[in-house]
Design an enzyme around this catalytic site. Structure first.
Site, PDB file in Angstrom:
ATOM      1  N   GLY A  11       0.831  -1.205   0.000  1.00  0.00           N
ATOM      2  CA  GLY A  11       0.000   0.000   0.000  1.00  0.00           C
ATOM      3  C   GLY A  11       0.861   1.249   0.000  1.00  0.00           C
ATOM      4  O   GLY A  11       0.456   2.311   0.483  1.00  0.00           O
ATOM      5  N   ALA A  12       2.056   1.125  -0.567  1.00  0.00           N
ATOM      6  CA  ALA A  12       3.042   2.202  -0.518  1.00  0.00           C
ATOM      7  C   ALA A  12       2.605   3.432  -1.297  1.00  0.00           C
ATOM      8  O   ALA A  12       3.132   4.519  -1.091  1.00  0.00           O
ATOM      9  CB  ALA A  12       4.390   1.697  -1.048  1.00  0.00           C
ATOM     10  N   GLY A  14      -0.377   4.650  -1.061  1.00  0.00           N
ATOM     11  CA  GLY A  14      -1.459   5.280  -0.301  1.00  0.00           C
ATOM     12  C   GLY A  14      -0.929   6.312   0.679  1.00  0.00           C
ATOM     13  O   GLY A  14       0.256   6.661   0.681  1.00  0.00           O
ATOM     14  N   GLN A 112      -0.292 -12.925   0.702  1.00  0.00           N
ATOM     15  CA  GLN A 112       0.890 -12.198   1.199  1.00  0.00           C
ATOM     16  C   GLN A 112       1.627 -13.029   2.249  1.00  0.00           C
ATOM     17  O   GLN A 112       2.867 -13.059   2.271  1.00  0.00           O
ATOM     18  CB  GLN A 112       0.490 -10.826   1.749  1.00  0.00           C
ATOM     19  CG  GLN A 112       0.076  -9.859   0.615  1.00  0.00           C
ATOM     20  CD  GLN A 112      -0.142  -8.436   1.076  1.00  0.00           C
ATOM     21  OE1 GLN A 112      -0.103  -8.126   2.268  1.00  0.00           O
ATOM     22  NE2 GLN A 112      -0.386  -7.542   0.124  1.00  0.00           N
ATOM     23  N   VAL A 129      -0.633  -3.174   9.579  1.00  0.00           N
ATOM     24  CA  VAL A 129      -1.294  -1.905   9.889  1.00  0.00           C
ATOM     25  C   VAL A 129      -2.706  -1.889   9.302  1.00  0.00           C
ATOM     26  O   VAL A 129      -3.636  -1.363   9.897  1.00  0.00           O
ATOM     27  CB  VAL A 129      -0.463  -0.722   9.333  1.00  0.00           C
ATOM     28  CG1 VAL A 129      -1.181   0.604   9.525  1.00  0.00           C
ATOM     29  CG2 VAL A 129       0.916  -0.676   9.989  1.00  0.00           C
ATOM     30  N   ASN A 131      -6.386  -2.494   8.274  1.00  0.00           N
ATOM     31  CA  ASN A 131      -7.506  -3.022   9.065  1.00  0.00           C
ATOM     32  C   ASN A 131      -8.351  -4.049   8.319  1.00  0.00           C
ATOM     33  O   ASN A 131      -8.439  -3.967   7.104  1.00  0.00           O
ATOM     34  CB  ASN A 131      -8.391  -1.850   9.494  1.00  0.00           C
ATOM     35  CG  ASN A 131      -7.759  -1.116  10.649  1.00  0.00           C
ATOM     36  OD1 ASN A 131      -7.219  -1.731  11.564  1.00  0.00           O
ATOM     37  ND2 ASN A 131      -7.798   0.204  10.600  1.00  0.00           N
ATOM     38  N   ASP A 159      -2.764   3.367  19.060  1.00  0.00           N
ATOM     39  CA  ASP A 159      -3.657   3.465  20.218  1.00  0.00           C
ATOM     40  C   ASP A 159      -2.848   3.761  21.484  1.00  0.00           C
ATOM     41  O   ASP A 159      -3.244   4.570  22.320  1.00  0.00           O
ATOM     42  CB  ASP A 159      -4.443   2.157  20.391  1.00  0.00           C
ATOM     43  CG  ASP A 159      -5.136   1.754  19.097  1.00  0.00           C
ATOM     44  OD1 ASP A 159      -6.055   2.462  18.685  1.00  0.00           O
ATOM     45  OD2 ASP A 159      -4.722   0.753  18.484  1.00  0.00           O
ATOM     46  N   HIS A 187      -7.482  -3.928  17.939  1.00  0.00           N
ATOM     47  CA  HIS A 187      -7.440  -2.548  17.436  1.00  0.00           C
ATOM     48  C   HIS A 187      -8.833  -2.219  16.897  1.00  0.00           C
ATOM     49  O   HIS A 187      -9.077  -2.236  15.701  1.00  0.00           O
ATOM     50  CB  HIS A 187      -6.372  -2.391  16.356  1.00  0.00           C
ATOM     51  CG  HIS A 187      -6.482  -1.077  15.623  1.00  0.00           C
ATOM     52  ND1 HIS A 187      -6.201   0.122  16.226  1.00  0.00           N
ATOM     53  CD2 HIS A 187      -6.863  -0.775  14.366  1.00  0.00           C
ATOM     54  CE1 HIS A 187      -6.413   1.104  15.364  1.00  0.00           C
ATOM     55  NE2 HIS A 187      -6.816   0.582  14.221  1.00  0.00           N
TER      56      HIS A 187
HETATM   57  P1  NAX Z   1      -5.054   4.400   1.430  1.00  0.00           P
HETATM   58  O1  NAX Z   1      -6.337   3.962   0.822  1.00  0.00           O
HETATM   59  O2  NAX Z   1      -4.585   5.794   1.233  1.00  0.00           O
HETATM   60  O3  NAX Z   1      -3.892   3.445   0.919  1.00  0.00           O
HETATM   61  C1  NAX Z   1      -4.017   2.062   0.836  1.00  0.00           C
HETATM   62  C2  NAX Z   1      -3.182   1.600  -0.330  1.00  0.00           C
HETATM   63  O4  NAX Z   1      -3.129   0.186  -0.308  1.00  0.00           O
HETATM   64  C3  NAX Z   1      -3.749   1.996  -1.698  1.00  0.00           C
HETATM   65  O5  NAX Z   1      -2.755   2.692  -2.444  1.00  0.00           O
HETATM   66  C4  NAX Z   1      -4.092   0.652  -2.354  1.00  0.00           C
HETATM   67  O6  NAX Z   1      -3.861   0.657  -3.748  1.00  0.00           O
HETATM   68  C5  NAX Z   1      -3.128  -0.274  -1.619  1.00  0.00           C
HETATM   69  N1  NAX Z   1      -3.510  -1.689  -1.627  1.00  0.00           N
HETATM   70  C6  NAX Z   1      -4.748  -2.228  -1.533  1.00  0.00           C
HETATM   71  N2  NAX Z   1      -4.687  -3.557  -1.630  1.00  0.00           N
HETATM   72  C7  NAX Z   1      -3.388  -3.884  -1.768  1.00  0.00           C
HETATM   73  C8  NAX Z   1      -2.686  -5.119  -1.922  1.00  0.00           C
HETATM   74  N3  NAX Z   1      -3.344  -6.283  -1.971  1.00  0.00           N
HETATM   75  N4  NAX Z   1      -1.347  -5.087  -2.042  1.00  0.00           N
HETATM   76  C9  NAX Z   1      -0.688  -3.918  -2.010  1.00  0.00           C
HETATM   77  N5  NAX Z   1      -1.293  -2.712  -1.896  1.00  0.00           N
HETATM   78  C10 NAX Z   1      -2.622  -2.709  -1.760  1.00  0.00           C
HETATM   79  O7  NAX Z   1      -5.177   4.044   2.990  1.00  0.00           O
HETATM   80  P2  NAX Z   1      -4.273   4.560   4.216  1.00  0.00           P
HETATM   81  O8  NAX Z   1      -4.847   5.796   4.772  1.00  0.00           O
HETATM   82  O9  NAX Z   1      -2.845   4.558   3.813  1.00  0.00           O
HETATM   83  O10 NAX Z   1      -4.554   3.413   5.285  1.00  0.00           O
HETATM   84  C11 NAX Z   1      -4.098   2.095   5.073  1.00  0.00           C
HETATM   85  C12 NAX Z   1      -4.683   1.129   6.089  1.00  0.00           C
HETATM   86  O11 NAX Z   1      -4.304   1.461   7.408  1.00  0.00           O
HETATM   87  C13 NAX Z   1      -6.214   1.073   6.115  1.00  0.00           C
HETATM   88  O12 NAX Z   1      -6.607  -0.282   6.150  1.00  0.00           O
HETATM   89  C14 NAX Z   1      -6.569   1.727   7.436  1.00  0.00           C
HETATM   90  O13 NAX Z   1      -7.797   1.273   7.935  1.00  0.00           O
HETATM   91  C15 NAX Z   1      -5.399   1.292   8.285  1.00  0.00           C
HETATM   92  N6  NAX Z   1      -5.146   2.023   9.529  1.00  0.00           N
HETATM   93  C16 NAX Z   1      -4.715   1.322  10.602  1.00  0.00           C
HETATM   94  C17 NAX Z   1      -4.392   1.919  11.810  1.00  0.00           C
HETATM   95  C18 NAX Z   1      -3.914   1.121  12.987  1.00  0.00           C
HETATM   96  O14 NAX Z   1      -3.718   1.714  14.039  1.00  0.00           O
HETATM   97  N7  NAX Z   1      -3.698  -0.191  12.908  1.00  0.00           N
HETATM   98  C19 NAX Z   1      -4.570   3.384  11.983  1.00  0.00           C
HETATM   99  C20 NAX Z   1      -4.586   4.136  10.695  1.00  0.00           C
HETATM  100  C21 NAX Z   1      -5.323   3.478   9.573  1.00  0.00           C
HETATM  101  O15 NAX Z   1      -6.702   3.732   9.730  1.00  0.00           O
END
Ligand code: NAX
Length: 333
Positions: A11-12, A14, A112, A129, A131, A159, A187
């Protein structure tokens, strides 16, 4: 010069990826002497974002950045990875059923996990990370039978940092004076931010802020901080999430800080495969208090739990067990 550490970020392209990559390249994760090789893993829709980030990383002229590679398959993306940050996922959107959410993520974290099993370095350390982070990590871990289970973790450091930051703010204390805070469980909003062992400059936190606040409004605020950020910012937590991921991996690699004179060594919160400690069913990736020593997490043992704490921990663990049962039923683990 040490050999570069290969860090794969999924997800690099994003938001969190964008916030994390520059700090990893700058040395915030492994210190100012350790070169890093970055691997950006994306899906085709996200590749442009990753390519753009890669161009800007070049423009950062980071002395520690040995290489940047972009991959669109997990086999290539995790090849030789020492650290894997699994950020990309399919988070819940409005109206989505829980079963759909878990199935969509199973399709990401199963493959993965297998690619990490077959292609990553022998010392690979994984932080999930994306969710639902704990259950995504469980799926990846169960699909990587040759990797020691304890190398798979899910992030509750955000958190934890929220809890410490909000406690410091409320008590008008310094973050550096706070110790003994724990996030237990999932989480999610069932998490239990626990101040019952916390201290502020050596004093029990409850003596400073009151037990009513510490077991009431504080817990609500931490557990719902993500929603608060969305409401105020108009978007989810990004920089603080990237910061927490870096804190997590840095502590895991370099160790949590040692005890100050005569004090207890500080701990942090990490979701780890449970060994059954504190009544959490074995195998669930639940958040616990932990210290990192010589590259391995050690659960802080022997904390006394009162009735309130036992109840809160059991409730969050029950939610994790239900998620595990659902993904097991779907054949994802
Ligand atoms: P974004 O939607 O900006 O970025 C996610 C990226 O992942 C996108 O570029 C997408 O193309 C890519 N992606 C999707 N499926 C993929 C796969 N199979 N292989 C590789 N890349 C893939 O989201 P962002 O704001 O960066 O958040 C990412 C994740 O972090 C979300 O699931 C979010 O819910 C989660 N979080 C987790 C937190 C925690 O404390 N554990 C807090 C922050 C965040 O909410």
């Amino acid at each position: 010069v040490p050999t570069p550490i290969t860090v794969t970020v999924t997800g690099a392209g994003g938001q969190i990826g964008y916030a994390a990559l520059f700090r990893i390249a700058s040395g915030a994760m492994f210190g100012p002497e350790q070169p890093v090789a970055l691997r950006l893993l994306e899906i085709p829709q996200g590749v442009k974002g990753a390519e753009g980030a890669a161009l800007e990383l070049v423009d950062g002229a980071f002395p520690l950045l040995a290489s940047i590679d972009i991959a669109t398959t997990p086999e290539v993306g995790f090849d030789g990875a020492n650290v894997a940050l699994l950020v990309g996922s399919r988070p819940r959107t409005a109206g989505m059923e829980r079963a759909d959410l878990l199935a969509a993520n199973g399709a990401i974290f199963g493959p993965q996990g297998r690619a990490i099993n077959d292609h990553a370095a022998d010392d690979v350390r994984v932080l999930v990370v994306g969710n639902p982070a704990n259950t995504n990590a469980l799926i990846a871990q169960r699909n990587a039978p040759d990797v020691p289970a304890e190398r798979f973790t899910a992030m509750t450091r955000l958190d934890h940092n929220r809890a410490v930051g909000l406690l410091a703010e409320h008590a008008a204390a310094r973050v550096a004076d706070i110790a003994g805070v724990t996030i237990w469980g999932n989480h999610s909003t069932t998490q239990y931010p626990d101040l019952s062992h916390a201290t502020i400059a050596g004093r029990p936190a409850f003596d400073v802020v009151g037990e009513e606040w510490g077991r009431g409004a504080f817990i609500e605020r931490v557990a719902n901080r993500g929603a608060e950020i969305i409401e105020v910012r108009g978007g989810s937590s990004v920089a603080s999430a990237a910061n927490a991921a870096i804190d997590h991996v840095r502590d895991w690699s370099l160790g949590t800080p040692p005890a100050a004179e005569s004090g207890v060594a500080p701990w942090t919160s990490v979701a780890l495969p449970s060994t059954g400690a504190y009544g959490i069913p074995e195998g669930l990736l639940a958040s616990v208090p932990a210290r990192a020593v010589a590259g391995a997490w050690q659960v802080v043992e022997g904390l006394e739990l009162d009735e309130f704490s036992r109840h809160r921990i059991a409730a969050s663990a029950a939610e994790l067990a239900a998620e595990r049962d659902q993904v097991a039923e779907m054949g994802l683990i």
